[in-house]
Design an enzyme around this catalytic site. Structure first.
Site, PDB file in Angstrom:
ATOM      1  N   SER A  68    -100.129   8.746 -41.245  1.00 26.89           N
ATOM      2  CA  SER A  68    -101.417   9.251 -41.731  1.00 26.89           C
ATOM      3  C   SER A  68    -101.409   9.621 -43.210  1.00 26.89           C
ATOM      4  CB  SER A  68    -101.867  10.455 -40.903  1.00 26.89           C
ATOM      5  OG  SER A  68    -101.008  11.555 -41.120  1.00 26.89           O
ATOM      6  N   HIS A 108    -100.767  17.005 -44.225  1.00 23.57           N
ATOM      7  CA  HIS A 108    -101.969  16.374 -44.790  1.00 23.57           C
ATOM      8  C   HIS A 108    -102.321  16.994 -46.131  1.00 23.57           C
ATOM      9  CE1 HIS A 108    -103.712  14.502 -40.842  1.00 23.57           C
ATOM     10  NE2 HIS A 108    -102.662  13.844 -41.310  1.00 23.57           N
ATOM     11  N   ASP A 134    -109.850  16.452 -41.083  1.00 22.10           N
ATOM     12  CA  ASP A 134    -109.061  16.924 -39.935  1.00 22.10           C
ATOM     13  C   ASP A 134    -109.791  17.866 -38.981  1.00 22.10           C
ATOM     14  OD1 ASP A 134    -106.921  15.467 -40.815  1.00 22.10           O
ATOM     15  OD2 ASP A 134    -105.901  17.151 -41.765  1.00 22.10           O
TER      16      ASP A 134
END
EC number: 3.4.21.89
Length: 192
Positions: A68, A108, A134
């Protein structure tokens, strides 16, 4: 060409007979090897605890488990984290955070930061390789993360070094075999 087990060949079995080697050791040698193994384990734990204190992060080293965050980080990259409370969170920063109800922290990028007059900060994250933010990963009803959710901020990385961890998690038998081999090596290693 000589085949294994052919007549007239001799395969050394002493190196494969772990329990035989243990029986040959006297009590003092065995005690020394067990103590040596315990010192290695306790040294590793002390180094880990020292890193926790130095970095301010409950988990100073983490492995990227998914794609990701590509192209910034790839699956298997080892990240080094810090988490000093006085450092402000900024948009563009890569953070590792925990979400209630999930065991594994997420790596992230911070995409939005909202700071209130009283100093409280809320922020939103997104994986570089993901289409959406998210919010779908956060616990139900939670739209923003807070500073308490942060495990650490990425300060450096080693590419693909964490693949060993991923392999051990994907194949648990490999993990137990590796631990057994390392333990047997430490116990059976004799001083020259």
């Amino acid at each position: 060409m000589v085949r294994a087990g052919a007549v007239g060949t001799h395969l050394p079995t002493s190196s494969l007979d772990i329990f035989g080697d243990l029986r040959k050791m006297n009590k003092r040698q065995l005690y020394y090897q067990v103590l040596n193994f315990a010192m290695i384990v306790s040294s590793a734990l002390m180094i880990w605890k020292g890193l926790i204190v130095l970095t301010g992060s409950e988990s100073p080293i983490v492995v990227v488990l998914s794609g990701s965050m590509e192209p910034a980080f790839h699956r298997g990259d080892l990240l080094f984290l810090t988490n000093f409370r006085e450092d402000p969170i900024r948009a563009g920063e890569i953070v590792v955070f925990k979400v209630e109800g999930r065991d594994i922290p997420i790596v992230h990028r911070v995409i939005k930061v909202h700071e209130k007059d009283n100093g409280d900060i809320k922020f939103l994250t997104k994986g570089d390789n993901n289409e959406v933010d998210d919010r779908g990963l956060y616990k139900e009803g939670q739209n923003w993360l807070e500073k308490k959710d942060v495990v650490g901020r990425a300060r450096g990385f080693l590419p693909y070094v964490g693949m060993v961890t991923i392999i051990m998690n994907d194949y648990p038998k490999f993990k137990y075999a590796l631990v057994a081999v390392m333990g047997a090596y430490v116990l059976l290693k004799r001083e020259s």
